[in-house]
Scaffold this motif. Structure first.
Motif, PDB file in Angstrom:
ATOM      1  N   THR A  85       0.865  -1.183   0.000  1.00 45.98           N
ATOM      2  CA  THR A  85       0.000   0.000   0.000  1.00 45.98           C
ATOM      3  C   THR A  85       0.896   1.225   0.000  1.00 45.98           C
ATOM      4  OG1 THR A  85      -0.174  -0.208   2.399  1.00 45.98           O
ATOM      5  CG2 THR A  85      -2.031  -0.998   1.109  1.00 45.98           C
ATOM      6  N   ASN A  86       1.092   1.774  -1.162  1.00 45.44           N
ATOM      7  CA  ASN A  86       1.894   2.970  -1.333  1.00 45.44           C
ATOM      8  C   ASN A  86       0.991   4.048  -1.917  1.00 45.44           C
ATOM      9  OD1 ASN A  86       1.990   2.808  -4.334  1.00 45.44           O
ATOM     10  ND2 ASN A  86       3.136   0.948  -3.902  1.00 45.44           N
ATOM     11  N   PRO A  87       1.448   5.254  -2.072  1.00 42.16           N
ATOM     12  CA  PRO A  87       0.562   6.313  -2.576  1.00 42.16           C
ATOM     13  C   PRO A  87      -0.108   6.007  -3.922  1.00 42.16           C
ATOM     14  CG  PRO A  87       2.529   7.276  -1.639  1.00 42.16           C
ATOM     15  CD  PRO A  87       2.736   5.784  -1.628  1.00 42.16           C
ATOM     16  N   LEU A  88       0.495   5.143  -4.729  1.00 38.54           N
ATOM     17  CA  LEU A  88      -0.128   4.799  -6.010  1.00 38.54           C
ATOM     18  C   LEU A  88      -1.219   3.731  -5.880  1.00 38.54           C
ATOM     19  CD1 LEU A  88       3.013   4.691  -8.328  1.00 38.54           C
ATOM     20  CD2 LEU A  88       1.278   6.478  -8.189  1.00 38.54           C
ATOM     21  N   THR A  89      -0.999   2.749  -5.009  1.00 37.17           N
ATOM     22  CA  THR A  89      -1.948   1.636  -4.882  1.00 37.17           C
ATOM     23  C   THR A  89      -2.984   1.847  -3.783  1.00 37.17           C
ATOM     24  OG1 THR A  89      -0.498   0.462  -3.347  1.00 37.17           O
ATOM     25  CG2 THR A  89      -0.227  -0.019  -5.703  1.00 37.17           C
ATOM     26  N   MET A  90      -2.711   2.739  -2.855  1.00 34.46           N
ATOM     27  CA  MET A  90      -3.591   2.931  -1.702  1.00 34.46           C
ATOM     28  C   MET A  90      -5.044   3.251  -2.064  1.00 34.46           C
ATOM     29  SD  MET A  90      -2.734   5.146   1.690  1.00 34.46           S
ATOM     30  CE  MET A  90      -1.032   4.671   1.669  1.00 34.46           C
ATOM     31  N   PRO A  91      -5.313   4.160  -2.989  1.00 37.42           N
ATOM     32  CA  PRO A  91      -6.721   4.453  -3.291  1.00 37.42           C
ATOM     33  C   PRO A  91      -7.498   3.220  -3.766  1.00 37.42           C
ATOM     34  CG  PRO A  91      -5.318   6.143  -4.239  1.00 37.42           C
ATOM     35  CD  PRO A  91      -4.418   5.062  -3.728  1.00 37.42           C
ATOM     36  N   VAL A  92      -6.905   2.443  -4.632  1.00 40.03           N
ATOM     37  CA  VAL A  92      -7.589   1.253  -5.162  1.00 40.03           C
ATOM     38  C   VAL A  92      -7.777   0.207  -4.069  1.00 40.03           C
ATOM     39  CG1 VAL A  92      -7.393  -0.639  -6.821  1.00 40.03           C
ATOM     40  CG2 VAL A  92      -6.687   1.665  -7.475  1.00 40.03           C
ATOM     41  N   ILE A  93      -6.726  -0.058  -3.316  1.00 40.96           N
ATOM     42  CA  ILE A  93      -6.800  -1.087  -2.272  1.00 40.96           C
ATOM     43  C   ILE A  93      -7.788  -0.685  -1.177  1.00 40.96           C
ATOM     44  CG2 ILE A  93      -5.487  -2.187  -0.408  1.00 40.96           C
ATOM     45  CD1 ILE A  93      -3.093  -2.231  -2.346  1.00 40.96           C
ATOM     46  N   PHE A  94      -7.725   0.557  -0.729  1.00 40.89           N
ATOM     47  CA  PHE A  94      -8.618   0.965   0.348  1.00 40.89           C
ATOM     48  C   PHE A  94     -10.065   1.120  -0.132  1.00 40.89           C
ATOM     49  CE2 PHE A  94      -5.010   2.732   3.178  1.00 40.89           C
ATOM     50  CZ  PHE A  94      -4.765   1.447   3.632  1.00 40.89           C
ATOM     51  N   TYR A  95     -10.261   1.440  -1.397  1.00 42.90           N
ATOM     52  CA  TYR A  95     -11.634   1.451  -1.916  1.00 42.90           C
ATOM     53  C   TYR A  95     -12.172   0.024  -1.949  1.00 42.90           C
ATOM     54  CZ  TYR A  95     -15.756   2.205  -4.723  1.00 42.90           C
ATOM     55  OH  TYR A  95     -17.057   2.227  -5.157  1.00 42.90           O
ATOM     56  N   ALA A  96     -11.336  -0.925  -2.331  1.00 42.00           N
ATOM     57  CA  ALA A  96     -11.752  -2.334  -2.315  1.00 42.00           C
ATOM     58  C   ALA A  96     -12.094  -2.766  -0.889  1.00 42.00           C
ATOM     59  CB  ALA A  96     -10.661  -3.217  -2.899  1.00 42.00           C
ATOM     60  N   CYS A  97     -11.327  -2.291   0.083  1.00 41.32           N
ATOM     61  CA  CYS A  97     -11.626  -2.596   1.493  1.00 41.32           C
ATOM     62  C   CYS A  97     -13.006  -2.057   1.863  1.00 41.32           C
ATOM     63  CB  CYS A  97     -10.566  -1.997   2.408  1.00 41.32           C
ATOM     64  SG  CYS A  97      -8.958  -2.786   2.308  1.00 41.32           S
ATOM     65  N   TYR A  98     -13.281  -0.832   1.445  1.00 42.26           N
ATOM     66  CA  TYR A  98     -14.581  -0.227   1.738  1.00 42.26           C
ATOM     67  C   TYR A  98     -15.715  -1.027   1.094  1.00 42.26           C
ATOM     68  CZ  TYR A  98     -18.613   2.778   1.288  1.00 42.26           C
ATOM     69  OH  TYR A  98     -19.895   3.264   1.302  1.00 42.26           O
ATOM     70  N   VAL A  99     -15.541  -1.428  -0.150  1.00 41.00           N
ATOM     71  CA  VAL A  99     -16.585  -2.192  -0.854  1.00 41.00           C
ATOM     72  C   VAL A  99     -16.824  -3.531  -0.163  1.00 41.00           C
ATOM     73  CG1 VAL A  99     -17.144  -3.354  -3.028  1.00 41.00           C
ATOM     74  CG2 VAL A  99     -16.226  -1.028  -3.057  1.00 41.00           C
ATOM     75  N   VAL A 100     -15.752  -4.212   0.241  1.00 40.09           N
ATOM     76  CA  VAL A 100     -15.902  -5.491   0.951  1.00 40.09           C
ATOM     77  C   VAL A 100     -16.618  -5.281   2.278  1.00 40.09           C
ATOM     78  CG1 VAL A 100     -14.614  -7.318   2.155  1.00 40.09           C
ATOM     79  CG2 VAL A 100     -13.955  -6.643  -0.160  1.00 40.09           C
ATOM     80  N   GLY A 101     -16.229  -4.245   3.010  1.00 37.34           N
ATOM     81  CA  GLY A 101     -16.887  -3.959   4.293  1.00 37.34           C
ATOM     82  C   GLY A 101     -18.356  -3.628   4.125  1.00 37.34           C
ATOM     83  N   ALA A 102     -18.689  -2.843   3.109  1.00 38.82           N
ATOM     84  CA  ALA A 102     -20.095  -2.501   2.842  1.00 38.82           C
ATOM     85  C   ALA A 102     -20.878  -3.747   2.460  1.00 38.82           C
ATOM     86  CB  ALA A 102     -20.180  -1.455   1.735  1.00 38.82           C
ATOM     87  N   TRP A 103     -20.251  -4.629   1.687  1.00 29.97           N
ATOM     88  CA  TRP A 103     -20.922  -5.875   1.285  1.00 29.97           C
ATOM     89  C   TRP A 103     -21.194  -6.761   2.504  1.00 29.97           C
ATOM     90  CZ3 TRP A 103     -18.898 -10.995   1.190  1.00 29.97           C
ATOM     91  CH2 TRP A 103     -19.734 -11.915   0.565  1.00 29.97           C
ATOM     92  N   VAL A 104     -20.220  -6.879   3.407  1.00 31.55           N
ATOM     93  CA  VAL A 104     -20.390  -7.703   4.609  1.00 31.55           C
ATOM     94  C   VAL A 104     -21.469  -7.112   5.516  1.00 31.55           C
ATOM     95  CG1 VAL A 104     -19.251  -8.480   6.733  1.00 31.55           C
ATOM     96  CG2 VAL A 104     -18.083  -8.697   4.543  1.00 31.55           C
ATOM     97  N   LEU A 105     -21.514  -5.798   5.613  1.00 33.35           N
ATOM     98  CA  LEU A 105     -22.526  -5.138   6.441  1.00 33.35           C
ATOM     99  C   LEU A 105     -23.880  -5.028   5.737  1.00 33.35           C
ATOM    100  CD1 LEU A 105     -20.405  -2.244   7.995  1.00 33.35           C
ATOM    101  CD2 LEU A 105     -21.215  -4.323   9.138  1.00 33.35           C
ATOM    102  N   ALA A 106     -23.940  -5.513   4.503  1.00 32.79           N
ATOM    103  CA  ALA A 106     -25.161  -5.464   3.683  1.00 32.79           C
ATOM    104  C   ALA A 106     -25.655  -4.036   3.495  1.00 32.79           C
ATOM    105  CB  ALA A 106     -26.252  -6.359   4.279  1.00 32.79           C
ATOM    106  N   GLU A 107     -24.716  -3.139   3.310  1.00 28.35           N
ATOM    107  CA  GLU A 107     -25.035  -1.739   3.034  1.00 28.35           C
ATOM    108  C   GLU A 107     -24.685  -1.446   1.580  1.00 28.35           C
ATOM    109  OE1 GLU A 107     -22.554   0.626   5.506  1.00 28.35           O
ATOM    110  OE2 GLU A 107     -23.583   0.100   7.351  1.00 28.35           O
ATOM    111  N   PRO A 108     -25.474  -0.626   0.924  1.00 27.21           N
ATOM    112  CA  PRO A 108     -25.050  -0.225  -0.424  1.00 27.21           C
ATOM    113  C   PRO A 108     -23.873   0.740  -0.316  1.00 27.21           C
ATOM    114  CG  PRO A 108     -27.074   0.887   0.183  1.00 27.21           C
ATOM    115  CD  PRO A 108     -26.768  -0.075   1.290  1.00 27.21           C
ATOM    116  N   PRO A 109     -22.856   0.582  -1.160  1.00 26.53           N
ATOM    117  CA  PRO A 109     -21.727   1.517  -1.106  1.00 26.53           C
ATOM    118  C   PRO A 109     -22.191   2.950  -1.376  1.00 26.53           C
ATOM    119  CG  PRO A 109     -21.182  -0.379  -2.461  1.00 26.53           C
ATOM    120  CD  PRO A 109     -22.648  -0.473  -2.148  1.00 26.53           C
ATOM    121  N   GLN A 110     -21.739   3.870  -0.545  1.00 21.15           N
ATOM    122  CA  GLN A 110     -22.113   5.277  -0.689  1.00 21.15           C
ATOM    123  C   GLN A 110     -21.165   5.978  -1.656  1.00 21.15           C
ATOM    124  OE1 GLN A 110     -22.166   7.191   3.122  1.00 21.15           O
ATOM    125  NE2 GLN A 110     -23.216   5.503   4.120  1.00 21.15           N
ATOM    126  N   ASP A 111     -21.701   6.960  -2.346  1.00 14.90           N
ATOM    127  CA  ASP A 111     -20.842   7.800  -3.175  1.00 14.90           C
ATOM    128  C   ASP A 111     -20.170   8.831  -2.275  1.00 14.90           C
ATOM    129  OD1 ASP A 111     -21.541   6.532  -5.534  1.00 14.90           O
ATOM    130  OD2 ASP A 111     -23.251   7.866  -5.885  1.00 14.90           O
TER     131      ASP A 111
END
Length: 174
Positions: A85-111
């Motif tokens: 996780t470096n400044p180039l990969t961090m946005p993609v990786i952490f967005y994927a983390c958010y999407v996985v967390g939202a999916w587990v919590l059964a929440e629709p991902p927010q804009d």
């Protein structure tokens, strides 16, 4: 063999011992097991490094170093893998983390629109924070396990392949 490739890419242990942030570990850095490259120390290093790469905290390298010392993992490799996780990969990786967390919590991902400000971080903790942190934890554990098992498997496969190659050479020379 993975050992040769890893050895070429690893930083010098002297430069890691002299790192100003890692001096807090003192004499613990002189443990020879932290510098050896074998199947177990490298697999543990992948587990430690990949785990802390997905944890969104400052000083990930120091946390990875502490865990490497605790688990007798290869220290340079543990620290280097945090830079997944470096400044180039961090946005993609952490967005994927958010999407996985939202999916587990059964929440629709927010804009949302990212802003590089402390106020945005504080405001986002109540909206996207729970899903993001849960996703980070889940992916940290998953990739940590995959890294450990993957290195154990790859290392074992390369050793078996080398042994078979040696056996065939012995048969051909007889």
């Amino acid at each position: 063999m993975p050992k040769k490739a890893i050895k070429r890419l690893m930083p010098d242990h002297q430069s890691i011992k002299e790192n100003k942030y890692l001096k807090i570990f003192g004499n613990l850095l002189h443990n020879a097991n932290l510098w050896h490259l074998n199947r177990h120390s490298v697999a543990k290093a992948f587990a430690v490094g990949l785990f802390f790469a997905f944890i969104p905290v400052p000083f990930q390298m120091v946390l990875a170093a502490g865990a490497a010392i605790l688990f007798h993992a290869n220290l340079p490799l543990s620290i280097a893998l945090v830079w997944l996780t470096n400044p180039l990969t961090m946005p993609v990786i952490f967005y994927a983390c958010y999407v996985v967390g939202a999916w587990v919590l059964a929440e629709p991902p927010q804009d949302f629109v990212f802003e590089a400000s402390w106020q945005w971080v504080v405001d986002s903790l109540s909206t996207i924070g729970p899903a993001f942190l849960l996703g980070c934890g889940i992916l940290a554990v998953i990739f940590s396990i995959l890294g450990y098992v993957g290195i154990q498997t790859l290392w074992r496969y390369s050793v078996i392949k080398a042994w078979k190659s040696r056996c065939y050479k012995d048969i051909e020379t007889k």
